[in-house]
Scaffold this active site. Structure first.
Site, PDB file in Angstrom:
ATOM      1  N   GLY A  90      -4.835   2.435  -0.877  1.00  0.00           N
ATOM      2  CA  GLY A  90      -4.328   2.168   0.461  1.00  0.00           C
ATOM      3  C   GLY A  90      -3.371   3.267   0.911  1.00  0.00           C
ATOM      4  O   GLY A  90      -3.203   4.281   0.234  1.00  0.00           O
ATOM      5  N   GLY A  97       4.716   0.751  -2.000  1.00  0.00           N
ATOM      6  CA  GLY A  97       4.733  -0.104  -3.199  1.00  0.00           C
ATOM      7  C   GLY A  97       5.327   0.590  -4.408  1.00  0.00           C
ATOM      8  O   GLY A  97       5.330   0.033  -5.510  1.00  0.00           O
ATOM      9  N   GLU A 119      -0.285   7.389  -8.187  1.00  0.00           N
ATOM     10  CA  GLU A 119      -1.387   7.439  -7.207  1.00  0.00           C
ATOM     11  C   GLU A 119      -1.750   8.884  -6.874  1.00  0.00           C
ATOM     12  O   GLU A 119      -2.920   9.224  -6.715  1.00  0.00           O
ATOM     13  CB  GLU A 119      -0.989   6.683  -5.937  1.00  0.00           C
ATOM     14  CG  GLU A 119      -0.875   5.183  -6.167  1.00  0.00           C
ATOM     15  CD  GLU A 119      -0.267   4.431  -4.990  1.00  0.00           C
ATOM     16  OE1 GLU A 119      -0.512   3.220  -4.888  1.00  0.00           O
ATOM     17  OE2 GLU A 119       0.463   5.044  -4.187  1.00  0.00           O
TER      18      GLU A 119
END
Ligand code: 5RP
Length: 216
Positions: free
Chosen positions: A83, A98, A104
């Site tokens: 996302g 987050g 990521e």
């Protein structure tokens, strides 16, 4: 008709799950949109291996019967899906709401294709603060003195022992800001992802999924 953001996230996530093929090694991002991806991927009953970017994602993937492997030993991923908090018209992303942007970004940098899945509230005309950061505890005060626009986040340490923070200054020039943040010793990773990193952005919008290729 009221827009249901959660439905849009699910639609984008389901479209991304359809891109995964038998035998792939799949990077799984973190967040509420990825929480829709995991069941959609599991429902396809493919023989795949996954790398998770957070303990929460790993737990959810395992609960849905997906095979999760440690990242060490896996050189390159086939596809990674994640996302984002913001997507600008060029394809710059802000990620890390987050707190998982360091892992990521490592995963996004190690995959053949990086697919971004968002609801219709995430594309923005221009990026805005905050930009998430992960900082080292060692020398933390030096970084905070150098960057007065940075505020520590009230959040636990990351799984890698980092301190989460957010940059609240000007974000009008993400190329320049990204380079300056990356060049600061003590900043482990920032949440600006360049357009060159992303293969496609899938945007759930009012019952449909739009596919946007970053212009770069
Ligand atoms: C986590 C992230 C997430 O991908 C981002 O915050 C979007 O989250 P959500 O899918 O819950 O809207 O970067 O570090």
């Amino acid at each position: 008709m009221a827009i249901d953001i959660d439905d849009e996230k699910r639609a984008a996530a389901t479209a991304a799950a359809a891109l995964v093929e038998e035998g792939m090694v799949v990077g799984l991002g973190t967040g509420s949109t990825v929480a829709h991806l995991i069941p959609a991927l599991a429902a396809r009953l493919l023989s795949i291996s996954c790398v998770a970017t957070s303990p929460a994602t790993e737990a959810l993937a395992l609960a849905h019967g997906l095979r999760v492997e440690p990242f060490s030993g896996i050189g390159q991923l086939s596809i990674a899906i994640d996302g984002a908090d913001q997507v600008d018209p060029r394809g710059w992303l802000v990620k890390g709401g987050g707190g998982a942007h360091t892992r990521e970004k490592i995963v996004a940098g190690a995959t053949d294709r990086f697919i971004v899945i968002v609801s219709s509230d995430k594309p923005v005309a221009a990026l805005h603060p905050p930009v998430p950061l992960e900082l080292m505890t060692f020398g933390l005060d030096v970084v905070l003195r150098r960057w007065p626009e940075v505020r520590l986040r009230q959040a636990p340490a990351t799984p890698d022992g980092g301190v989460l923070a957010d940059y609240f200054g000007d974000v009008a020039d993400p190329d320049n800001l990204s380079a300056r943040l990356a060049a600061t010793p003590g900043i482990v990773a920032h949440g600006l992802f360049p357009p060159s990193m992303t293969s496609v952005v899938l945007v759930g919008r009012n019952g449909r999924v739009e596919s946007v290729t970053p212009a770069g």
